[in-house]
Design a protein around this motif. Sequence first.
Motif, PDB file in Angstrom:
ATOM      1  N   THR A  91       8.965 -38.382 -17.556  1.00  0.00           N
ATOM      2  CA  THR A  91       8.792 -39.969 -18.224  1.00  0.00           C
ATOM      3  C   THR A  91       9.441 -39.755 -19.468  1.00  0.00           C
ATOM      4  OG1 THR A  91       6.681 -39.472 -19.471  1.00  0.00           O
ATOM      5  CG2 THR A  91       6.592 -40.147 -17.170  1.00  0.00           C
ATOM      6  N   ARG A  92       9.441 -40.961 -20.060  1.00  0.00           N
ATOM      7  CA  ARG A  92      10.066 -41.229 -21.339  1.00  0.00           C
ATOM      8  C   ARG A  92       9.558 -40.438 -22.355  1.00  0.00           C
ATOM      9  NH1 ARG A  92      13.652 -45.779 -21.801  1.00  0.00           N
ATOM     10  NH2 ARG A  92      13.400 -47.095 -19.827  1.00  0.00           N
ATOM     11  N   THR A  93       8.149 -39.788 -22.435  1.00  0.00           N
ATOM     12  CA  THR A  93       7.529 -39.228 -23.430  1.00  0.00           C
ATOM     13  C   THR A  93       7.077 -37.984 -22.870  1.00  0.00           C
ATOM     14  OG1 THR A  93       5.401 -40.242 -22.973  1.00  0.00           O
ATOM     15  CG2 THR A  93       6.866 -41.208 -24.512  1.00  0.00           C
ATOM     16  N   GLY A  94       7.174 -37.516 -21.738  1.00  0.00           N
ATOM     17  CA  GLY A  94       6.629 -36.339 -21.248  1.00  0.00           C
ATOM     18  C   GLY A  94       7.026 -35.881 -19.958  1.00  0.00           C
ATOM     19  N   TYR A  95       6.622 -34.596 -19.476  1.00  0.00           N
ATOM     20  CA  TYR A  95       6.662 -33.903 -18.243  1.00  0.00           C
ATOM     21  C   TYR A  95       5.408 -33.920 -17.481  1.00  0.00           C
ATOM     22  CZ  TYR A  95      11.158 -32.442 -20.162  1.00  0.00           C
ATOM     23  OH  TYR A  95      12.439 -32.658 -20.961  1.00  0.00           O
ATOM     24  N   HIS A  96       5.409 -34.167 -16.370  1.00  0.00           N
ATOM     25  CA  HIS A  96       4.138 -33.685 -15.437  1.00  0.00           C
ATOM     26  C   HIS A  96       4.697 -32.558 -14.627  1.00  0.00           C
ATOM     27  CE1 HIS A  96       1.819 -37.135 -17.149  1.00  0.00           C
ATOM     28  NE2 HIS A  96       3.163 -37.660 -17.145  1.00  0.00           N
ATOM     29  N   VAL A  97       4.055 -31.364 -14.438  1.00  0.00           N
ATOM     30  CA  VAL A  97       4.418 -30.493 -13.340  1.00  0.00           C
ATOM     31  C   VAL A  97       3.130 -30.172 -12.482  1.00  0.00           C
ATOM     32  CG1 VAL A  97       5.300 -27.937 -13.440  1.00  0.00           C
ATOM     33  CG2 VAL A  97       5.755 -29.201 -15.494  1.00  0.00           C
ATOM     34  N   LEU A  98       3.345 -30.439 -11.227  1.00  0.00           N
ATOM     35  CA  LEU A  98       2.311 -29.853 -10.353  1.00  0.00           C
ATOM     36  C   LEU A  98       2.689 -28.780  -9.645  1.00  0.00           C
ATOM     37  CD1 LEU A  98       2.236 -32.978 -10.926  1.00  0.00           C
ATOM     38  CD2 LEU A  98       1.394 -33.440  -8.618  1.00  0.00           C
TER      39      LEU A  98
END
Length: 139
Positions: A91-98
């Motif tokens: 995203t513009r402000t972060g990462y989501h790692v699954l």
Amino acid sequence: MPGIDECLLEAMALPGARGAALVDWSSGLALGTAGDSPVGDHETTAAETAELARAAAEYESFAQPAPDSGSGPDLGQAAPGLPVEDLIVTTRTGYHVLRFVETSFDSSVFLHLWLDRADGNLALARHRLRILAEGLVLR
């Protein structure tokens, strides 16, 4: 071998970590959480990320089925077990790692790590989540 709480605390020690959870993707429930949630509610985040995990794990476009045991080896197919290792959403402000967790029993869980984009190290996070998932003890 760490349990759920220890695993999530180790994930939160990563640079830029904002939140972490262990989620059952078949039910959408958080089995454990640490830190913050992107939407302020860990259960909502768990349900939403479970939808994404289900799509990746079940849709043939993302997860090729394990080789047919009777047809001999097929080097183009994924190894037996979970066909998807991890998912990354930027995203513009972060990462989501699954990171999907393989277990000796029929489970459907993954680790979800939310990282700040400015402070997080995506490569390090993927590496550490792999190690955490391999050592996680589910009771």
